[in-house]
Write an enzyme that holds these catalytic residues in place. Structure first.
Site, PDB file in Angstrom:
ATOM      1  N   ARG A   1       0.908  -1.248  -0.034  1.00 15.71           N
ATOM      2  CA  ARG A   1       0.028   0.048   0.036  1.00 15.71           C
ATOM      3  C   ARG A   1       0.944   1.339   0.075  1.00 15.71           C
ATOM      4  O   ARG A   1       1.611   1.483   0.985  1.00 15.71           O
ATOM      5  CB  ARG A   1      -1.023  -0.047   1.294  1.00 15.71           C
ATOM      6  CG  ARG A   1      -1.972   0.978   1.437  1.00 15.71           C
ATOM      7  CD  ARG A   1      -2.707   1.052   2.741  1.00 15.71           C
ATOM      8  NE  ARG A   1      -1.882   1.688   3.643  1.00 15.71           N
ATOM      9  CZ  ARG A   1      -1.510   1.736   4.966  1.00 15.71           C
ATOM     10  NH1 ARG A   1      -2.177   0.592   5.472  1.00 15.71           N
ATOM     11  NH2 ARG A   1      -0.742   2.414   5.475  1.00 15.71           N
TER      12      ARG A   1
ATOM     13  N   HIS B   1      -3.815   4.453   4.787  1.00 14.33           N
ATOM     14  CA  HIS B   1      -4.709   3.476   4.914  1.00 14.33           C
ATOM     15  C   HIS B   1      -6.047   4.086   4.492  1.00 14.33           C
ATOM     16  O   HIS B   1      -6.715   3.237   3.811  1.00 14.33           O
ATOM     17  CB  HIS B   1      -4.922   2.877   6.216  1.00 14.33           C
ATOM     18  CG  HIS B   1      -6.082   2.191   6.660  1.00 14.33           C
ATOM     19  ND1 HIS B   1      -6.038   0.811   5.911  1.00 14.33           N
ATOM     20  CD2 HIS B   1      -7.179   2.522   7.480  1.00 14.33           C
ATOM     21  CE1 HIS B   1      -7.432   0.571   6.827  1.00 14.33           C
ATOM     22  NE2 HIS B   1      -8.094   1.284   7.480  1.00 14.33           N
TER      23      HIS B   1
ATOM     24  N   TYR C   1       4.119   5.585  11.526  1.00 11.60           N
ATOM     25  CA  TYR C   1       4.662   4.433  11.805  1.00 11.60           C
ATOM     26  C   TYR C   1       5.383   3.568  10.835  1.00 11.60           C
ATOM     27  O   TYR C   1       5.590   2.386  11.129  1.00 11.60           O
ATOM     28  CB  TYR C   1       3.400   3.398  11.924  1.00 11.60           C
ATOM     29  CG  TYR C   1       2.355   3.467  10.826  1.00 11.60           C
ATOM     30  CD1 TYR C   1       2.320   2.603   9.614  1.00 11.60           C
ATOM     31  CD2 TYR C   1       1.164   4.343  10.999  1.00 11.60           C
ATOM     32  CE1 TYR C   1       1.462   2.722   8.744  1.00 11.60           C
ATOM     33  CE2 TYR C   1       0.437   4.511  10.007  1.00 11.60           C
ATOM     34  CZ  TYR C   1       0.310   3.473   8.905  1.00 11.60           C
ATOM     35  OH  TYR C   1      -0.382   3.606   7.862  1.00 11.60           O
TER      36      TYR C   1
END
Lengths: 400, 466
Positions: free
Chosen positions: A293, A297, A306
């Site tokens: 990805r 998100h 993160y």
């Protein structure tokens, strides 16, 4: 530890402890989240070179230059839709958007492997599958503008509404595929199959486990298509599994296979094989499309909190569209005019989508009642009438 | 002709209400393309880059880096037709022509947006703003979301709800002429179930709960054909402005309670000997005409005990960073007066004899009760006593007067079974409680002072040893 070969057998002394693992155990642990070398099916490598595969070549032998150009166009159009919708969210036109950036090959490969009679159960990121099922990008916007529950006819397109609850659609798909089996629509090449999409994070959900069990013991014609994009929001795949996800299928008693999710040809071949298995009555099958990805998100997420940008840079070298483009150019399968035409098509599509989005009417208020049951319900009809008369009680009602 | 459009700050996540401006990527005069990144903002969730919705020329930056801006605030003006080619009719196309409701909700609007241009007419009629605070169900970082409530056509119970008054309702709760289209009644699901079971149409019931919510009782009343319960809150409450002594007391108490860490200790004392001494002294010439109260003994005991524990008679001077120990006692006496609580001081109480102290206390309380205590009388105390016993109360946890370090509560003196020499006998017993400022006074000093006061009251002869 991740694979059976590394486990301590009864009667043996432990070969290692958690504090001092064996080199094999370290490698096995890394393999759970790495590309897996020879285990990975790949027909187009990141340099755009065609890799021969004795197992899977026959599933794409019909794919000629025109079809390849089509796959490239599909991926490019879908990426542009994705980027435009992301911008529309940033401009306040959509409440949220779920980007698919980087996962185009997995979705277009799988989507183009389907026949019109097959049924698809998406999660909420399957804009590429929607494209292949004939759902227009415009139809996707209602949910993300937060004005509608679903914007397409899921019977006509055989594309189920988006499912927001993680993994829930796996149960729906298992039930649907069991129905196909029980209705006798499975058993020869004219048979039907179902394909269900979910992510690496969903594999930790109870619903997915239950779906695996039901589909397995009822031999349901169901392809479980897991797009392992490495991140379940902020949790890496190593927090979902101690072994490569596709190997989980063995525990349920059906085949599992890992494909390069950024290789559109590989995804097409593997999904065609899996759907064929299901049509013939040999399902279910688990496909793990190993991908990444490249964006957040959702538009609400901030991935810089993160993960390191190094990782993204490494994956950019494996970009699914770029390798298809290189393959087409290098082999003389497409000329510059083609690429320019695609570029102008994407511009046109983006402009149409933008224009549609900002002028999009809200659905009528009775819309929330209209698709709840297949047959009329007296209770629901009464609720609808009460709701509509409530709305009529406002000053200015009926003027909109 | 130029066509200016303003870009309102969008909600980039779910339910955020504001963002901080980090940096501009464009300046006035720059040409921009659709989706060109123009600004970076940071919300409670993420730092995000915002793309421009239009192509054109930047004419004005309306916010500056570092500013925190509410969602919906225009941040950028773009001239989308700098060449002046478009006709007036084309102004109505594109983003600005989006349906007003959704456009306002989603953020893209013309300079004078429909959100501002649509006042809630009905709410003005009712004389109350038709806005309710709503909290988002998910997400974080959001403060409040303001929802505009649309006006209703009729003035049924819903209007009363909006108005915030629940006066008596003329319509009896029977089958009434309330038609379809009236407000959906407010009731919790179990109450709806009860109404359904009893065959009551909730639209005929007036809610007595807060905000007009229909309660179980209302439904039962309606079922019994009784009048619904009406709450006349307005007639049963009084509103008194906070001022004067009340205000001063409140300020002093809040200041003390939240700046001085309070510790309170308790001691129960057999004060029979003190009461016997009081009875004896009353008849002596020295005390003729003096109102010798137990409070006078307690005050005297405090003045004596302070000599051994000067810490309780000190002041925490935060400004100078010093503790001020005082070699005199200005004893504050808390007095209930018609104006409220006042704490006049007995100046140099430690230099007074018991008779003088008793006389001073009498005078002080008389003055206070007549409301004649001057502000000067209430300044510069060093320690305070509060006589909760006069209200028949045993003890309490008093709050220290600001500028002092201790306060003693003197409880009611009662005949109480008490063990003396191994036998239970009726004795005069009272409770003392001492609150002290732990910044100045530790448990050791506080306890010693309290024990000393107790010992002096339990056996006034101990005073001989001081």
């Amino acid at each position: 530890m991740s694979s059976a070969e590394q486990w301590t057998q009864p009667g043996e002394n432990p070969a290692a402890t958690a504090a001092k693992p064996t080199p094999e155990q370290v490698i096995a642990g890394l393999r759970a989240t790495s590309e897996g070398g020879t285990e990975l099916v790949q027909l187009l490598n990141p340099e755009g070179e065609r890799i021969a595969s004795p197992q899977f070549d026959r599933y794409v032998e019909d794919v000629d230059a025109e079809q390849l150009r089509g796959l490239y166009r599909d991926m490019t159009m879908v990426r542009r839709v994705d980027r435009e919708a992301n911008s529309l969210q940033r401009q306040g036109q959509l409440g949220i958007w779920v980007p698919l950036l980087g996962q185009e090959a997995a979705q277009i490969g799988a989507g183009r492997a389907m026949r019109p009679s097959d049924m698809a159960f998406p999660s909420y990121r399957e804009h590429g599958i929607a494209w292949c099922r004939g759902v227009t990008p415009q139809e996707l916007l209602g949910i993300f503008r937060c004005t509608d529950h679903s914007g397409w006819d899921s019977s006509a397109t055989r594309f189920h509404p988006y499912t927001i609850v993680i993994g829930n659609q796996v149960l729906n798909a298992a039930g649907y595929a069991m129905g196909q089996r029980l209705d006798g629509r499975v058993g020869d090449d004219g048979g039907e199959a179902t394909i269900c999409f979910f992510g690496d994070g969903a594999t930790s959900q109870g619903d997915v486990h239950e779906g695996f069990v039901w589909a397995s013991v009822y031999d349901a014609p169901l392809v479980f298509f897991c797009q392992n994009n490495q991140w379940a929001i902020s949790e890496p795949t190593e927090r979902q599994s101690r072994l490569p996800l596709y190997q989980r299928a063995r525990g349920y008693g059906f085949p599992g296979i890992r494909v390069d999710g950024n290789d559109v040809l590989g995804c097409l071949a593997v999904t065609r094989w899996a759907l064929e298995e299901c049509r013939l009555g040999n399902g279910p099958v688990l496909i793990e499309a190993f991908t990444y990805r490249m964006d957040a998100h959702t538009t609400t997420d901030d991935p810089t909190r993160y993960r390191l940008s190094d990782e993204l840079e490494a994956w950019k070298l494996k970009d699914p569209i770029e390798r298809a483009r290189v393959h087409l150019s290098r082999n003389g399968l497409a000329d510059n005019d083609f690429f320019e035409q695609v570029a102008s098509d994407t511009d046109e599509l983006a402009a149409e989508l933008r224009d549609f989005c900002v002028n999009m009417p809200d659905p009528p208020p009775d819309r929330i009642f209209s698709q709840v049951y297949a047959d009329p319900s007296s209770v629901l009809d009464a609720e609808r009438d009460e709701f509509l008369s409530y709305l009529d009680g406002f000053v200015g009602a009926g003027e909109r | 002709m130029p066509d200016y459009k303003q870009f309102p700050l969008p909600d980039t996540a779910e339910g955020l209400t504001e963002a901080e401006i980090l940096s501009w990527r464009v300046k006035p005069g720059d040409e921009v393309q659709v989706n060109q990144i123009v600004i970076e903002v940071e919300t409670a969730k993420a730092a995000v880059e915002l793309p421009c919705p239009w192509a054109g020329v930047v004419t004005e930056l309306l916010v500056e880096p570092g500013q925190t801006v509410e969602v919906g605030t225009p941040i950028l003006t773009v001239d989308v037709d700098p060449g002046g080619t478009a006709s007036a009719a084309s102004d109505a196309s594109g983003a600005s022509a989006a349906p007003s409701a959704s456009a306002a909700k989603n953020g893209v609007q013309q300079a004078a947006g429909p959100a501002e241009a649509a006042p809630a007419a009905g709410s003005e009629e009712n004389g109350a703003p038709a806005e309710d605070e709503m909290k988002p169900l998910v997400g974080y970082g959001s403060k409040t979301v303001t929802a505009k409530r649309r006006p209703r056509k009729d003035h049924g119970p819903a209007s009363d709800v909006q108005n915030g008054t629940f006066g008596p309702v003329d319509t009896p709760a029977q089958e009434s002429a309330l038609l379809e289209g009236s407000a959906v009644p407010l009731a919790k699901p179990p109450v709806r179930k009860l109404a359904k079971d009893l065959g009551i149409d909730l639209r005929t019931v007036t809610g007595s709960g807060s905000g007009g919510v229909i309660t179980r009782e209302d439904v039962r009343h309606a079922a019994n054909g009784a009048q619904p319960v009406t709450v006349r809150t307005g007639e049963r409450e009084r509103r008194v402005p906070i001022r004067g002594v009340r205000k001063a007391t409140a300020q002093a108490m809040v200041h003390s309670a939240f700046s001085a860490p309070h510790v309170t200790e308790f001691l129960t004392v057999d004060v029979t000997p003190m009461m016997e001494l009081r009875a004896k002294l009353k008849d002596t010439p020295a005390f003729a005409g003096v109102k010798l109260t137990p409070l006078a003994f307690a005050a005297k005991a405090m003045c004596l005990a302070v000599q051994r524990t000067p810490d309780v008679n000190a002041e925490w001077d935060a400004e100078s960073g010093e503790i001020v120990y005082k070699d005199y006692v200005h004893l504050g006496v808390a007095a209930a007066t018609p104006r409220g609580l006042v704490v006049p001081k007995v100046r140099d109480a430690d230099a007074m004899s018991l008779a003088e102290l008793a006389g001073a206390l009498t005078e002080l309380t008389e003055t206070a009760r007549q409301g004649k205590t001057t502000p000067a009388d209430m300044l510069n105390g060093t320690i305070t006593i509060t006589n909760v016993g006069v209200f028949g109360v045993d003890t309490g946890t008093p709050i220290i007067n600001p500028g002092e370090s201790a306060i003693l509560a003197f409880g009611a003196i009662r005949d109480t079974p008490w063990v003396v020499d191994g036998e239970v006998v009726p004795r005069k017993v009272c409770q003392l409680s001492l609150s002290f400022d732990h910044r100045v006074v530790d448990g050791e000093q506080g306890s010693r002072f309290l024990a000393d006061v107790g010992a002096l009251l339990a056996d006034p002869a101990v005073a001989m040893t001081y």
